[in-house]
Design a protein around this motif. Structure first.
Motif, PDB file in Angstrom:
ATOM      1  N   SER A 178      16.299   8.675  19.769  1.00 13.72           N
ATOM      2  CA  SER A 178      16.475   7.633  18.748  1.00 13.72           C
ATOM      3  C   SER A 178      15.358   6.622  18.946  1.00 13.72           C
ATOM      4  CB  SER A 178      17.836   6.960  18.944  1.00 13.72           C
ATOM      5  OG  SER A 178      17.822   6.253  20.166  1.00 13.72           O
ATOM      6  N   LEU A 179      15.110   5.785  17.952  1.00 11.87           N
ATOM      7  CA  LEU A 179      14.025   4.813  18.103  1.00 11.87           C
ATOM      8  C   LEU A 179      14.318   3.864  19.259  1.00 11.87           C
ATOM      9  CD1 LEU A 179      11.353   3.700  17.100  1.00 11.87           C
ATOM     10  CD2 LEU A 179      12.610   2.238  15.533  1.00 11.87           C
ATOM     11  N   ASP A 180      15.588   3.470  19.397  1.00  9.37           N
ATOM     12  CA  ASP A 180      15.942   2.572  20.509  1.00  9.37           C
ATOM     13  C   ASP A 180      15.658   3.240  21.853  1.00  9.37           C
ATOM     14  OD1 ASP A 180      16.711   0.599  18.805  1.00  9.37           O
ATOM     15  OD2 ASP A 180      18.858   1.121  18.841  1.00  9.37           O
ATOM     16  N   TRP A 206       0.824  -1.209   0.000  1.00  9.36           N
ATOM     17  CA  TRP A 206       0.000   0.000   0.000  1.00  9.36           C
ATOM     18  C   TRP A 206       0.859   1.260   0.000  1.00  9.36           C
ATOM     19  CZ3 TRP A 206      -4.692   0.246  -1.569  1.00  9.36           C
ATOM     20  CH2 TRP A 206      -5.559  -0.853  -1.440  1.00  9.36           C
ATOM     21  N   ALA A 207       1.986   1.177   0.723  1.00  9.22           N
ATOM     22  CA  ALA A 207       2.873   2.355   0.773  1.00  9.22           C
ATOM     23  C   ALA A 207       3.451   2.631  -0.616  1.00  9.22           C
ATOM     24  CB  ALA A 207       3.993   2.121   1.782  1.00  9.22           C
ATOM     25  N   LYS A 208       3.905   1.561  -1.279  1.00 10.09           N
ATOM     26  CA  LYS A 208       4.497   1.742  -2.625  1.00 10.09           C
ATOM     27  C   LYS A 208       3.454   2.285  -3.603  1.00 10.09           C
ATOM     28  CE  LYS A 208       8.165  -1.654  -2.199  1.00 10.09           C
ATOM     29  NZ  LYS A 208       8.349  -3.093  -2.066  1.00 10.09           N
ATOM     30  N   ALA A 209       2.261   1.689  -3.539  1.00 14.77           N
ATOM     31  CA  ALA A 209       1.207   2.129  -4.454  1.00 14.77           C
ATOM     32  C   ALA A 209       0.810   3.580  -4.173  1.00 14.77           C
ATOM     33  CB  ALA A 209      -0.003   1.208  -4.320  1.00 14.77           C
ATOM     34  N   SER A 210       0.692   3.931  -2.904  1.00 14.00           N
ATOM     35  CA  SER A 210       0.268   5.294  -2.537  1.00 14.00           C
ATOM     36  C   SER A 210       1.301   6.331  -2.960  1.00 14.00           C
ATOM     37  CB  SER A 210       0.029   5.389  -1.028  1.00 14.00           C
ATOM     38  OG  SER A 210      -0.922   4.462  -0.628  1.00 14.00           O
ATOM     39  N   VAL A 211       2.564   5.978  -2.781  1.00 15.72           N
ATOM     40  CA  VAL A 211       3.622   6.901  -3.188  1.00 15.72           C
ATOM     41  C   VAL A 211       3.582   7.093  -4.711  1.00 15.72           C
ATOM     42  CG1 VAL A 211       6.143   7.190  -3.363  1.00 15.72           C
ATOM     43  CG2 VAL A 211       5.121   6.468  -1.201  1.00 15.72           C
ATOM     44  N   ALA A 212       3.371   5.982  -5.411  1.00 11.18           N
ATOM     45  CA  ALA A 212       3.307   6.070  -6.885  1.00 11.18           C
ATOM     46  C   ALA A 212       2.133   6.943  -7.328  1.00 11.18           C
ATOM     47  CB  ALA A 212       3.168   4.661  -7.473  1.00 11.18           C
ATOM     48  N   VAL A 213       1.000   6.779  -6.669  1.00 12.59           N
ATOM     49  CA  VAL A 213      -0.189   7.572  -7.018  1.00 12.59           C
ATOM     50  C   VAL A 213       0.064   9.052  -6.711  1.00 12.59           C
ATOM     51  CG1 VAL A 213      -2.600   8.018  -6.400  1.00 12.59           C
ATOM     52  CG2 VAL A 213      -1.813   5.671  -6.714  1.00 12.59           C
ATOM     53  N   ALA A 262      10.563  10.022  18.498  1.00 13.49           N
ATOM     54  CA  ALA A 262      11.495   9.371  17.562  1.00 13.49           C
ATOM     55  C   ALA A 262      11.355   9.981  16.168  1.00 13.49           C
ATOM     56  CB  ALA A 262      11.228   7.872  17.523  1.00 13.49           C
ATOM     57  N   ILE A 263      10.119  10.306  15.784  1.00 14.96           N
ATOM     58  CA  ILE A 263       9.892  10.876  14.443  1.00 14.96           C
ATOM     59  C   ILE A 263      10.564  12.248  14.318  1.00 14.96           C
ATOM     60  CG2 ILE A 263       8.109  11.825  12.897  1.00 14.96           C
ATOM     61  CD1 ILE A 263       6.240   9.587  13.996  1.00 14.96           C
ATOM     62  N   VAL A 264      10.418  13.083  15.347  1.00 11.03           N
ATOM     63  CA  VAL A 264      10.992  14.432  15.235  1.00 11.03           C
ATOM     64  C   VAL A 264      12.478  14.462  15.598  1.00 11.03           C
ATOM     65  CG1 VAL A 264       8.781  15.580  15.669  1.00 11.03           C
ATOM     66  CG2 VAL A 264      10.337  15.177  17.577  1.00 11.03           C
ATOM     67  N   GLN A 293       9.332   0.907  10.904  1.00 11.41           N
ATOM     68  CA  GLN A 293       8.795   1.243   9.582  1.00 11.41           C
ATOM     69  C   GLN A 293       7.985   2.546   9.622  1.00 11.41           C
ATOM     70  OE1 GLN A 293       9.017  -0.638   6.216  1.00 11.41           O
ATOM     71  NE2 GLN A 293       8.847   1.576   6.250  1.00 11.41           N
ATOM     72  N   PHE A 294       7.214   2.698  10.683  1.00 16.46           N
ATOM     73  CA  PHE A 294       6.347   3.875  10.794  1.00 16.46           C
ATOM     74  C   PHE A 294       7.183   5.159  10.914  1.00 16.46           C
ATOM     75  CE2 PHE A 294       3.575   6.755  13.324  1.00 16.46           C
ATOM     76  CZ  PHE A 294       2.529   6.867  12.414  1.00 16.46           C
ATOM     77  N   VAL A 295       8.226   5.097  11.728  1.00 17.35           N
ATOM     78  CA  VAL A 295       9.099   6.268  11.893  1.00 17.35           C
ATOM     79  C   VAL A 295       9.772   6.588  10.547  1.00 17.35           C
ATOM     80  CG1 VAL A 295      11.206   7.115  13.016  1.00 17.35           C
ATOM     81  CG2 VAL A 295       9.465   5.931  14.367  1.00 17.35           C
ATOM     82  N   ALA A 296      10.238   5.540   9.870  1.00 18.52           N
ATOM     83  CA  ALA A 296      10.898   5.742   8.576  1.00 18.52           C
ATOM     84  C   ALA A 296       9.936   6.378   7.565  1.00 18.52           C
ATOM     85  CB  ALA A 296      11.424   4.409   8.048  1.00 18.52           C
ATOM     86  N   TRP A 297       8.698   5.910   7.535  1.00 13.56           N
ATOM     87  CA  TRP A 297       7.727   6.463   6.588  1.00 13.56           C
ATOM     88  C   TRP A 297       7.381   7.919   6.907  1.00 13.56           C
ATOM     89  CZ3 TRP A 297       3.998   1.640   6.378  1.00 13.56           C
ATOM     90  CH2 TRP A 297       4.476   0.760   5.400  1.00 13.56           C
ATOM     91  N   ASN A 298       7.403   8.259   8.177  1.00 13.92           N
ATOM     92  CA  ASN A 298       7.158   9.660   8.537  1.00 13.92           C
ATOM     93  C   ASN A 298       8.337  10.537   8.132  1.00 13.92           C
ATOM     94  OD1 ASN A 298       4.694  10.640  10.258  1.00 13.92           O
ATOM     95  ND2 ASN A 298       5.027   8.501  10.808  1.00 13.92           N
ATOM     96  N   GLN A 299       9.515   9.963   8.267  1.00 14.71           N
ATOM     97  CA  GLN A 299      10.694  10.774   7.958  1.00 14.71           C
ATOM     98  C   GLN A 299      10.942  10.922   6.459  1.00 14.71           C
ATOM     99  OE1 GLN A 299      13.524   8.792  10.506  1.00 14.71           O
ATOM    100  NE2 GLN A 299      13.141  10.203  12.214  1.00 14.71           N
ATOM    101  N   ASP A 300      10.541   9.914   5.675  1.00 10.55           N
ATOM    102  CA  ASP A 300      10.807  10.025   4.224  1.00 10.55           C
ATOM    103  C   ASP A 300       9.624  10.634   3.450  1.00 10.55           C
ATOM    104  OD1 ASP A 300       8.920   8.017   3.760  1.00 10.55           O
ATOM    105  OD2 ASP A 300      10.391   6.450   3.345  1.00 10.55           O
TER     106      ASP A 300
END
Lengths: 322, 424
Positions: free
Chosen positions: B404-406, B163-170, B398-400, B220-227
């Motif tokens: 760190s996530l750890d 869903w993430a790949k498809a949404s980014v493509a859209v 962690a997002i902002v 994954q969630f933190v990474a998606w927020n950051q990218d």
């Protein structure tokens, strides 16, 4: 009017005399003070005492009978830090982030507040056109609810808000003001100064108008320049008022909560979380409600405020004594 | 004659006073979600018509008041007689047990698993509340954007990653501002964490925020927020555990994929109208495999409080609301998924629902049987709100980049220990 009051006083006189006979003149004074003392005790002293009691108890129960005694554990948790300058090393890191945010906020807000209030007061004290209008304009934000102030500015500064739309129309890039910790903090300070500046301007304006005109006339006869007049006459004679403004702004700055909370919610992350917000969230908005920890934090803040008030009293008395 | 009049007057006054003494007014605190409170109020009017001595005064309050003020009022003994609540297990200690006043077997048959959400634990068999709004978290997509971008909509069994790949493509193809967004709550995050294998409880049944599945989802969630895959404004622009959502962005067509829940259907149907086509997707899957494609159940329910002076009347009112025809009316008019087995089996004819809304509600209803046991357990856990809040606060840090996530995960563990100790 006297005809109306006299019969009323005659009605009141008899029980008063009787009361004085029973209590004596000294005790009668206490009888008059009693209603106020009762209210004051109920709504000021009792909550303070309760706050201390809560700070020495634990659990999320609100009724004291259900709360176990934990001694100074809440204070120990709040103060448990390897280094107070590094919130990450603290057991309750969010509290220390809030403390340092508050220190920075107060330092910036008070400085800007005093400087801009003084400049505005100096301008509004001059014989400029539409002076009354401008005085009202600068005072107007003081009349607004802090939440309204916050929401209006949030509407302007959000990602798709008025400011970004304007920047975009002018061909500039947009900034996500509320997502950047630095910008969000900076705007919080700005909004706070904007909202409260009018109040301090008014106090300084009153101080400026209390300076005798003949001193300025004497300076004019001696051909003193404006900067010299400001430095040698205005500033020294305005200093007692400036001290009051400074200390009031300091106390108000430490107590800041509503407008910043409504504006940023303390975010991004905890970048604009101030200490009063921490207390509110810990005691009332979090789950479970850590009343003990919130009470302990509020006592620590109260100690700071007592210190600032003592400084204000000392400075005021020193000024009054010349 | 004068004496007779006086006697008559006194008798009339006494009769009035006696009537006033018998009349019961129940105070009901309700946060309006769509038209749910209004619909309930109409049902309560029907109840009053049958029981003229019992009236219901509805106090409409903001949702925040239910979350923040109601618990304090109840703790101080100043709560209402009834309320619509969402912290189902968290407020258990204040609930009135309806068992002595209602037909327990009938309630068990009708509301089954959801009754557990109001109970203190497995040993508690009391009847405390009626689930008026069964909600399920899930994903919405802007179908028009998919069509415009000519990107295939991922099919059943698609993972969060798909869903993430498809949404980014859209988003890229259509110039849409945000590919994905998720409501800022730990409850919604659980809908992503379970497909990643999050269990939320260890082998002994103790709650935890740090099992491998949870950690993988958090990463994954933190990474998606950051990218930029996720709309960072929703989570990162807030502080503490403040709730925020992205419904406005979705309605405005600025968002491709929105993870929220079934309660948004009515709002989307009325506010999007024919602006664009939208639909509900099947629960996204994840690395944990097919058995873990699950949203989170939840919603709100109506409970009585033991501080009430009129327990019998409160129970009577709730029993009336629980009757199949009344409950069916409530669900049909408020466009909710029914928790009542009889109503669900009979099917709900949603009143005034647009074809898109009816389709969306049916899509959510179809997901009820596939909800993961972890989801039921987490929703029924009495301290889940503490876990939701901790998740939100620390993940945002962690997002902002404050932690760190750890470090954020380590803090979550400490915070949970502190919360559980306080909640004992």
């Amino acid at each position: 009017m006297l005809k109306l009051i006299t019969p009323v006083m005659q009605v009141v006189e008899w029980p008063m005399r009787a009361l004085q006979r029973v209590l004596g003149p000294r005790r009668l004074a206490w009888a008059f003070l009693a209603p106020n003392l009762v209210l004051f005790s109920l709504f000021a002293f009792l909550p303070v005492i309760l706050n201390f009691v809560y700070s020495a108890t634990g659990s999320d129960h609100i009724l004291l009978r259900d709360r176990p005694y934990v001694g100074a554990q809440n204070f120990a948790e709040l103060l448990n830090c390897q280094s107070y300058t590094d919130p990450n090393s603290c057991r309750i890191d969010v509290f220390w982030r809030a403390v340092w945010n508050t220190v920075t906020f107060v330092a910036l807000q008070v400085t800007f507040m005093v400087v801009f209030s003084l400049l505005t007061a100096l301008i509004l004290n001059r014989k400029i056109r539409a002076r009354g209008f401008f005085r009202a304009v600068f005072f107007f934000p003081v009349l607004l609810s802090p939440v309204v102030v916050a929401l209006v500015w949030k509407w302007m500064l959000q990602d798709q808000g008025l400011l970004n739309a304007t920047l975009q129309n002018l061909g500039f890039g947009t900034v996500n003001w509320l997502l950047s910790p630095g910008w969000a903090f900076g705007w919080s300070v700005f909004i706070s100064v904007w909202a409260h500046m009018g109040f301090y301007t008014l106090i300084l304006l009153a101080g400026l108008q209390a300076i005798p005109r003949d001193v300025y006339e004497a300076a004019a006869m001696d051909a003193a320049g404006p900067w010299r007049v400001f430095r040698r006459i205005t500033l020294p004679l305005l200093m007692p008022t400036m001290v009051v403004v400074l200390v009031l702004a300091l106390i108000k700055g430490v107590q800041t909560f509503d407008e910043v909370y409504a504006f940023t919610g303390g975010g991004p992350g905890s970048a604009t979380t101030l200490v009063i917000q921490y207390i509110y969230q810990t005691g009332f908005a979090g789950t479970p409600r850590l009343f003990g920890l919130a009470s302990a934090a509020s006592i620590l803040v109260a100690l700071v405020l007592v210190g600032l008030t003592a400084v204000q009293l000392w400075l005021t008395r020193r000024n009054a004594n010349g | 004659m004068t004496k007779f009049k006086r006697v008559l007057g006194t008798a009339a006054a006494l009769a009035l006073l006696a009537g006033a003494a018998q009349a019961v007014e129940l105070r009901f605190e309700c946060a309006q979600d769509g038209n749910e409170c209004d619909t309930m109020n109409a049902i309560f009017q029907k109840f009053t018509a049958q029981h003229p001595d019992i009236t219901v005064k509805m106090d409409l309050v903001p949702y925040k008041a239910i979350l923040e003020n109601l618990p304090v009022d109840l703790a101080g003994g100043a709560g209402p007689d009834l309320a619509k609540v969402t912290d189902l297990g968290g407020l258990h200690k204040y609930y009135l047990d309806l068992t002595p006043y209602v037909n327990k077997d009938e309630w068990e048959k009708s509301f089954g698993k959801t009754l557990d959400w109001y109970r203190a634990g497995p040993d508690d068999h009391g009847i405390y509340g009626i689930q008026t709004q069964l909600t399920i978290t899930g994903g919405f997509i802007n179908k028009t954007l998919f069509d415009q971008a000519k990107v295939a909509i991922p099919g059943p069994g698609a993972t969060w990653d798909d869903w993430a790949k498809a949404s980014v493509a859209v988003a890229k193809a259509t110039g849409t501002k945000y590919p994905m967004a998720m409501d800022r709550t730990g409850h919604r995050f659980a809908g992503m964490a379970m497909p990643y294998g999050a269990t939320y409880f260890d082998d002994k049944g103790n709650p935890e925020l740090g099992d491998p599945g949870f950690v993988a989802a958090a990463k994954q969630f933190v990474a998606w927020n950051q990218d930029g895959t996720m709309d960072k404004n929703v989570w990162a622009a807030q502080g503490g555990a403040t709730y925020a959502d992205a419904s406005k962005e979705f309605i405005n067509g600025d968002l491709v994929f929105y993870y929220s829940g079934s309660w948004q259907v009515q709002k989307f149907a009325s506010q999007i109208g024919d602006g664009f086509d939208w639909e509900v997707i099947p629960a996204p899957c994840g690395p944990a495999g097919a058995g873990h494609c699950s949203g989170m159940p939840g919603g709100s329910g109506v409970v009585g409080f033991k501080s009430t002076k009129h327990p019998k009347e409160v129970a009577q009112l709730l029993d009336f609301l629980a009757q199949q025809d009344n409950y069916a009316t409530l669900e049909a008019k408020s466009l909710n998924i029914p928790a009542h087995a009889g109503v669900a089996a009979a099917g709900v004819k949603y009143e005034g629902a647009s074809p898109a809304a009816a389709k969306a509600l049916n899509a959510f209803a179809a997901q009820v049987p596939t909800l993961s046991p972890v989801a039921y357990a987490y929703q029924g856990y009495k301290n889940n709100r503490a876990m939701f809040n901790i998740t939100v606060t620390r993940l945002t840090q962690a997002i902002v980049g404050e932690l760190s996530l750890d470090a954020a995960l380590a803090r979550m563990k400490d915070d949970l220990a502190q919360a559980l100790a306080a909640a004992k």
